[in-house]
Design a protein around this motif. Structure first.
Motif, PDB file in Angstrom:
ATOM      1  N   ARG A  35       0.857  -1.190   0.000  1.00 18.59           N
ATOM      2  CA  ARG A  35       0.000   0.000   0.000  1.00 18.59           C
ATOM      3  C   ARG A  35       0.887   1.232   0.000  1.00 18.59           C
ATOM      4  NH1 ARG A  35      -5.190   0.451   3.686  1.00 18.59           N
ATOM      5  NH2 ARG A  35      -5.969  -0.632   1.857  1.00 18.59           N
ATOM      6  N   TRP A  37       0.472   5.826  -0.246  1.00 16.27           N
ATOM      7  CA  TRP A  37      -0.474   6.914  -0.051  1.00 16.27           C
ATOM      8  C   TRP A  37      -0.122   8.041  -1.000  1.00 16.27           C
ATOM      9  CZ3 TRP A  37       1.139   3.537   3.440  1.00 16.27           C
ATOM     10  CH2 TRP A  37       0.175   2.927   4.256  1.00 16.27           C
ATOM     11  N   VAL A  39      -0.390  11.925  -1.663  1.00 23.02           N
ATOM     12  CA  VAL A  39      -0.519  13.084  -0.779  1.00 23.02           C
ATOM     13  C   VAL A  39      -0.649  14.340  -1.642  1.00 23.02           C
ATOM     14  CG1 VAL A  39       0.475  14.324   1.172  1.00 23.02           C
ATOM     15  CG2 VAL A  39       0.973  11.884   0.879  1.00 23.02           C
ATOM     16  N   GLN A  44      -4.896  15.704   2.245  1.00 18.44           N
ATOM     17  CA  GLN A  44      -5.752  14.550   2.517  1.00 18.44           C
ATOM     18  C   GLN A  44      -5.186  13.329   1.807  1.00 18.44           C
ATOM     19  OE1 GLN A  44      -8.353  14.299   4.612  1.00 18.44           O
ATOM     20  NE2 GLN A  44      -8.498  12.130   4.107  1.00 18.44           N
ATOM     21  N   GLU A  45      -4.502  12.452   2.559  1.00 10.69           N
ATOM     22  CA  GLU A  45      -3.850  11.286   1.966  1.00 10.69           C
ATOM     23  C   GLU A  45      -4.869  10.272   1.451  1.00 10.69           C
ATOM     24  OE1 GLU A  45      -0.816   9.558   4.399  1.00 10.69           O
ATOM     25  OE2 GLU A  45       0.263  11.448   4.576  1.00 10.69           O
ATOM     26  N   VAL A  46      -4.531   9.661   0.303  1.00  8.60           N
ATOM     27  CA  VAL A  46      -5.393   8.673  -0.327  1.00  8.60           C
ATOM     28  C   VAL A  46      -4.625   7.341  -0.406  1.00  8.60           C
ATOM     29  CG1 VAL A  46      -6.658   8.068  -2.430  1.00  8.60           C
ATOM     30  CG2 VAL A  46      -6.458  10.475  -1.738  1.00  8.60           C
ATOM     31  N   PRO A  47      -5.138   6.284   0.277  1.00  8.00           N
ATOM     32  CA  PRO A  47      -4.451   4.996   0.198  1.00  8.00           C
ATOM     33  C   PRO A  47      -4.718   4.310  -1.143  1.00  8.00           C
ATOM     34  CG  PRO A  47      -6.420   4.792   1.539  1.00  8.00           C
ATOM     35  CD  PRO A  47      -6.314   6.240   1.149  1.00  8.00           C
ATOM     36  N   ASP A  49      -3.903   0.518  -2.991  1.00  7.84           N
ATOM     37  CA  ASP A  49      -3.370  -0.840  -2.927  1.00  7.84           C
ATOM     38  C   ASP A  49      -2.580  -1.072  -4.214  1.00  7.84           C
ATOM     39  OD1 ASP A  49      -4.579  -1.411  -0.461  1.00  7.84           O
ATOM     40  OD2 ASP A  49      -6.452  -1.961  -1.448  1.00  7.84           O
ATOM     41  N   ASN A  72      -9.049   2.134  -6.468  1.00  9.12           N
ATOM     42  CA  ASN A  72      -8.060   2.287  -5.387  1.00  9.12           C
ATOM     43  C   ASN A  72      -6.857   1.361  -5.579  1.00  9.12           C
ATOM     44  OD1 ASN A  72      -9.444  -0.116  -4.859  1.00  9.12           O
ATOM     45  ND2 ASN A  72      -9.098   0.070  -2.666  1.00  9.12           N
ATOM     46  N   ARG A 151       3.685   8.685  -0.623  1.00 12.63           N
ATOM     47  CA  ARG A 151       4.308   8.207   0.611  1.00 12.63           C
ATOM     48  C   ARG A 151       4.364   6.681   0.588  1.00 12.63           C
ATOM     49  NH1 ARG A 151       2.672   6.822   5.691  1.00 12.63           N
ATOM     50  NH2 ARG A 151       0.510   7.452   5.363  1.00 12.63           N
ATOM     51  N   HIS A 152       5.604   6.168   0.657  1.00  8.47           N
ATOM     52  CA  HIS A 152       5.869   4.723   0.680  1.00  8.47           C
ATOM     53  C   HIS A 152       7.321   4.551   1.105  1.00  8.47           C
ATOM     54  CE1 HIS A 152       6.799   0.697  -0.923  1.00  8.47           C
ATOM     55  NE2 HIS A 152       5.507   0.461  -0.699  1.00  8.47           N
TER      56      HIS A 152
END
Length: 160
Positions: A35, A37, A39, A44-47, A49, A72, A151-152
């Motif tokens: 996963r 994210w 940014v 507002q972070e969005v996950p 997969d 997603n 973000r990872h």
């Protein structure tokens, strides 16, 4: 002669079945799942997969032959050291947004709605260390633009 031709016919059918399975199986193979994210500037972070295409064979296959990708979901192609990268849509049936990402996780450039089945080369337009493929239109739908972040653990956050 008849037995020989039947044997040859059977051997040919077996050969075709083995080759077909070898060619089709990788498209169904699952890569490492993780996963990350997105940014956007709004914070507002969005996950998302993701499947990670790490090995050269996984990178070559990518999202080829897939007929769907959920809103997603995505695929991350990490390359380590920054470099100019090129992608294409050969044997890819669904439109994709390609996010070209620098080592610090900043999105350098976005190719929106890449045309399915096209052999047009899509360049990063600068040195990047990864590409994230999302369903076509996802960047606009999520408000993601060049300059936003991903973000990872593969990306190093800039020092304050």
């Amino acid at each position: 002669m008849r037995i020989r031709s039947r044997a040859a016919h059977g051997a040919a059918l077996l050969f075709v079945a083995v080759i077909s399975t070898a060619l089709i199986a990788p498209a169904d193979a699952k890569m490492r799942i993780d996963r990350l994210w997105l940014v956007p500037a709004s914070g507002q972070e969005v996950p998302i997969d993701i499947e990670i295409a790490q090995a050269p064979e996984e990178k070559s296959l990518g999202l080829m032959f897939r007929t769907e990708l959920a809103d997603n979901e995505g695929m991350l192609f990490p390359y380590g050291e920054p470099r100019e990268l090129s992608m294409w849509m050969h044997n890819t049936y669904i439109p994709l947004d390609m996010l070209f990402i620098r080592p610090d996780g900043v999105i350098h450039r976005i190719e929106t709605r890449a045309e399915p089945l096209s052999d047009r080369v899509i360049s990063s337009g600068g040195e990047v260390s990864a590409v994230l493929e999302l369903p076509g239109g996802a960047a606009a739908r999520l408000g993601i633009k060049a300059g936003d972040r991903v973000r990872h653990p593969l990306f190093t956050a800039p020092k304050p």
